[in-house]
Scaffold this motif. Sequence first.
Motif, short mmCIF file in Angstrom:
data_model
loop_
_atom_site.label_atom_id
_atom_site.label_comp_id
_atom_site.label_asym_id
_atom_site.label_seq_id
_atom_site.Cartn_x
_atom_site.Cartn_y
_atom_site.Cartn_z
N MET A 1 -96.41 58.65 13.02
CA MET A 1 -96.53 57.94 13.55
C MET A 1 -96.16 56.78 12.66
N LEU A 2 -95.82 55.41 12.47
CA LEU A 2 -96.51 54.58 11.95
C LEU A 2 -97.29 53.62 12.53
N ARG A 3 -98.25 52.83 11.51
CA ARG A 3 -99.06 51.81 13.04
C ARG A 3 -99.52 50.82 11.99
N GLY A 4 -98.86 50.71 11.17
CA GLY A 4 -98.80 49.23 10.36
C GLY A 4 -98.38 49.18 8.35
N MET A 5 -98.84 48.14 8.06
CA MET A 5 -98.30 48.52 6.79
C MET A 5 -99.91 47.77 6.46
N ALA A 6 -100.46 49.33 5.33
CA ALA A 6 -102.18 49.11 5.54
C ALA A 6 -101.61 48.53 3.75
N THR A 7 -101.02 49.40 2.41
CA THR A 7 -100.78 48.50 1.12
C THR A 7 -99.34 48.29 0.56
N VAL A 8 -99.22 47.28 0.32
CA VAL A 8 -98.68 47.75 -0.73
C VAL A 8 -98.55 47.13 -1.94
N THR A 9 -98.00 48.29 -2.29
CA THR A 9 -98.93 48.21 -4.34
C THR A 9 -97.47 48.35 -5.61
N TYR A 10 -97.89 47.63 -6.36
CA TYR A 10 -96.96 46.69 -7.15
C TYR A 10 -97.25 47.29 -8.51
N GLY A 36 -107.95 49.21 -14.18
CA GLY A 36 -106.75 50.17 -13.48
C GLY A 36 -106.00 49.59 -12.31
N TYR A 37 -107.11 49.34 -10.88
CA TYR A 37 -106.60 47.86 -10.05
C TYR A 37 -107.35 47.16 -9.89
N PHE A 38 -106.11 46.52 -8.73
CA PHE A 38 -107.45 44.84 -8.45
C PHE A 38 -106.08 45.03 -7.02
N GLU A 39 -106.92 44.34 -5.59
CA GLU A 39 -106.19 44.30 -4.72
C GLU A 39 -106.79 43.20 -3.72
N PHE A 40 -106.27 42.25 -3.16
CA PHE A 40 -106.03 41.16 -2.93
C PHE A 40 -105.78 41.43 -0.90
N ARG A 41 -106.44 41.04 0.65
CA ARG A 41 -105.97 40.50 1.74
C ARG A 41 -105.46 39.43 1.75
N ILE A 42 -104.39 39.46 2.63
CA ILE A 42 -103.76 38.02 2.77
C ILE A 42 -102.94 37.92 4.05
N GLY A 43 -102.91 37.06 4.50
CA GLY A 43 -101.85 36.49 5.24
C GLY A 43 -103.10 37.05 7.15
N TYR A 45 -102.69 38.90 9.15
CA TYR A 45 -103.17 40.31 10.04
C TYR A 45 -103.84 40.66 8.61
N ARG A 46 -104.39 40.09 7.10
CA ARG A 46 -105.34 40.63 6.36
C ARG A 46 -104.65 41.98 5.14
N HIS A 47 -103.61 41.94 5.54
CA HIS A 47 -102.85 43.01 4.37
C HIS A 47 -102.81 43.21 3.24
N GLU A 48 -103.19 44.21 2.71
CA GLU A 48 -103.53 44.53 1.36
C GLU A 48 -102.18 44.84 -0.17
N LEU A 49 -102.89 43.82 -0.79
CA LEU A 49 -101.31 44.11 -1.87
C LEU A 49 -102.14 43.85 -3.23
N GLY A 50 -101.63 45.25 -4.07
CA GLY A 50 -102.38 46.13 -4.73
C GLY A 50 -101.25 45.72 -6.50
N VAL A 51 -102.57 45.90 -7.38
CA VAL A 51 -101.37 46.07 -8.69
C VAL A 51 -102.31 46.96 -9.13
N ILE A 52 -101.61 48.05 -9.80
CA ILE A 52 -102.24 49.28 -10.71
C ILE A 52 -101.59 49.18 -11.97
N ASP A 53 -102.27 49.95 -12.67
CA ASP A 53 -101.66 49.25 -14.38
C ASP A 53 -100.88 50.36 -14.39
N GLY A 54 -99.36 49.54 -14.86
CA GLY A 54 -98.24 50.04 -15.77
C GLY A 54 -98.53 51.58 -15.89
#
Length: 130
Positions: A1-10, A36-43, A45-54
């Motif tokens: 079951m989906l419980r909530g967004m954990a990380t969005v990655t770009y 090759g990766y960095f991440e913010f906690r935002i909002g 609910y402190r959701h994670e927004l991460g960016v991965i090397d292309g």
Amino acid sequence: MLRGMATVTYYADDHEAAKAWYTEFLGIEPYFEVPGYFEFRIGDYRHELGVIDGRYAPGNQAEPGGEIVRWHVDDLEATFGRLLELGAKEYEPITERGPGFVTASVVDPFGNVLGIMTNVHYLAVLAERS
């Protein structure tokens, strides 16, 4: 079951430029970083927004597309304007979807779709937690 967004990655081919751009937009430094990766906690609910090397992106990333994660914002027009000022391109204009639901999305300078919205349900859930 989906419980909530954990990380969005770009993904971003210019990883350092992406870090600078998202730091400028969000107004905070990444809280976590490895090569090759960095991440913010935002909002709220402190959701994670991460960016991965292309270079680690799966499949063909030539065109923006796929799912759109929409981040709730208090002032949609101002946030949309700020994203455009920072070099993002309009992907979907500001669109009213119904009472209390307005969306827009941009393509960041690195080819990722970033969605924003005002959402009365989000605010109701947030109020329940207060």
